[in-house]
Design an enzyme around this catalytic site. Structure first.
Site, short mmCIF file in Angstrom:
data_model
loop_
_atom_site.label_atom_id
_atom_site.label_comp_id
_atom_site.label_asym_id
_atom_site.label_seq_id
_atom_site.Cartn_x
_atom_site.Cartn_y
_atom_site.Cartn_z
N VAL A 1 -17.17 -1.88 7.69
CA VAL A 1 -18.59 -1.58 7.52
C VAL A 1 -19.35 -2.03 8.77
O VAL A 1 -20.35 -1.45 9.14
CB VAL A 1 -19.16 -2.23 6.23
CG1 VAL A 1 -19.12 -3.74 6.30
CG2 VAL A 1 -20.57 -1.76 5.95
N PRO B 1 -40.01 -5.83 3.00
CA PRO B 1 -39.71 -5.92 1.56
C PRO B 1 -38.89 -4.72 1.10
O PRO B 1 -39.03 -3.62 1.63
CB PRO B 1 -41.11 -5.90 0.92
CG PRO B 1 -42.06 -6.27 2.00
CD PRO B 1 -41.45 -5.78 3.27
N ASP C 1 -16.70 -17.19 4.96
CA ASP C 1 -15.60 -16.22 4.97
C ASP C 1 -15.48 -15.58 6.35
O ASP C 1 -14.58 -14.78 6.60
CB ASP C 1 -15.82 -15.13 3.91
CG ASP C 1 -14.63 -14.17 3.81
OD1 ASP C 1 -13.48 -14.66 3.82
OD2 ASP C 1 -14.85 -12.94 3.72
N HIS D 1 -11.66 -14.44 6.24
CA HIS D 1 -12.32 -13.13 6.25
C HIS D 1 -11.64 -12.17 5.27
O HIS D 1 -11.09 -11.13 5.67
CB HIS D 1 -12.34 -12.54 7.67
CG HIS D 1 -13.40 -11.48 7.84
ND1 HIS D 1 -13.99 -11.21 9.05
CD2 HIS D 1 -13.98 -10.63 6.95
CE1 HIS D 1 -14.88 -10.23 8.90
NE2 HIS D 1 -14.89 -9.86 7.63
N SER E 1 -13.34 -8.14 1.59
CA SER E 1 -13.01 -6.83 0.99
C SER E 1 -11.56 -6.74 0.53
O SER E 1 -11.08 -5.65 0.23
CB SER E 1 -13.30 -5.71 2.00
OG SER E 1 -12.43 -5.80 3.11
#
Length: 327
Positions: free
Chosen positions: A83, A187, A268, A292, A295
């Site tokens: 990602v 926001p 992580d 890490h 995922s």
């Protein structure tokens, strides 16, 4: 497609079979794979990409001007099994008209779950508890032995309420979190779903019992978690980072943890990765470091692999990518 028309694709690592099978079945790729679980050496990367129409890479592969030059004018697409895209020379890639595929969304749930697990492990001192059982430290019951901090009635601050930040917030709310603060460039309407309060960074840092970093790495966020940042946190607060290692100044974090400025940290992601085994952070009981694995579920990695392959194939044929990075 004839052998002459086959498009050269360089894959920088052994990837889950879901993606490899798709590339093999497509019948248009002349595949060259660095068939190892370890990163491709730089010299092999430069050699492997020569004349490639497509590159399928990982977060650990630095795709810079040198690599793009080595690939040459045939290069149409770079598809990354991640990602994040801070390993890609985006400006240069854009200049050359090369398309980029990436894998957002599909790892949101897995990363959010891992973040919650890491937060609980850090706050409730689970690794220390496991160690005490193994080394004989578990003796009689003691009222304050291995006490940590709970989520019920707490204030949680999320830095970066994007896809993953929101997924983390959704999972933390049922633990009885009293206030959910967040900060970012602006926001977010979706914050209403978790009763999120948009506050300045200083307010979030000073009022939160748990500070969770879930932002992307940009020039603005690089090193944002530094001495000043940690000095504003409560002495009883927990710091969690599952975004990018470079968001944190690790020397300042070590100082904050070892001096009692903050209670504990769970990471992580680090700088560098892997973190050297003699790194000072690894000497601290109140710092939980994972390799890490945000995922790292079988299903997520399989879906990531398939999406990366689909992005690559779409880039090669000039069709719409399932998940294209807008440059």
């Amino acid at each position: 497609m004839s052998a002459q028309q086959m498009l050269k694709v360089f894959v920088t690592r052994r990837i889950p079979q879901e993606g490899m099978k798709m590339l093999q079945k497509a019948g248009m790729c002349n595949l060259s794979v660095w068939d190892s679980d370890e990163p491709v050496p730089r010299a092999e990367l430069l050699k492997g990409v020569a004349g490639a129409h497509g590159i399928l890479c990982l977060l650990s592969d630095k795709i810079d001007t040198e690599v793009l030059d080595a690939a040459g004018p045939n290069l149409k697409v770079i598809s990354t099994l991640s990602v994040g895209f801070d390993h890609l020379a985006i400006d240069e890639i854009k200049k050359r008209g090369i398309r980029v595929g990436y894998t957002p969304d599909v790892l949101t749930d897995a990363t959010a779950e891992l973040t919650v697990g890491l937060l609980l492990a850090t706050a409730r001192r689970l690794p220390e508890g496991v160690e005490e059982v193994k080394n004989g430290g578990w003796s009689t019951w003691k009222p304050l032995w291995l006490c940590g901090y709970g989520l019920s009635g707490s204030t949680v601050g999320v830095i970066g309420l994007g896809r993953i930040g929101l997924a983390i917030a959704r999972r933390l709310k049922p633990f009885g979190v009293k206030r959910l603060l967040y900060t970012g460039r602006q926001p977010k309407p979706q914050a209403q779903e978790v009763d999120g309060e948009y506050v300045p960074l200083d307010t979030l840092v000073s009022e939160s019992d748990f500070v969770v970093v879930s932002c992307s790495l940009t020039p603005d966020t690089q090193g944002v978690c530094d001495k000043t940042f940690f000095s504003k946190m409560k002495k009883t607060s927990i710091f969690i980072n599952t975004s990018r290692g470079a968001v944190v100044n690790q020397e300042d974090l070590f100082e904050a943890l070892s001096s009692g400025q903050i209670a504990a940290a769970g990471l992580d992601v680090t700088t560098p990765e892997p973190l050297p085994t003699d790194h000072p952070l690894l000497t601290l009981k109140n710092c939980v470091v994972l390799p890490h694995i945000g995922s790292a579920t079988y299903s997520t990695r399989g879906v990531m692999s398939a999406l990366t392959a689909n992005n690559l194939l779409a880039g090669l044929t000039g069709s719409e990518m399932p998940s294209e990075l807008k440059l």
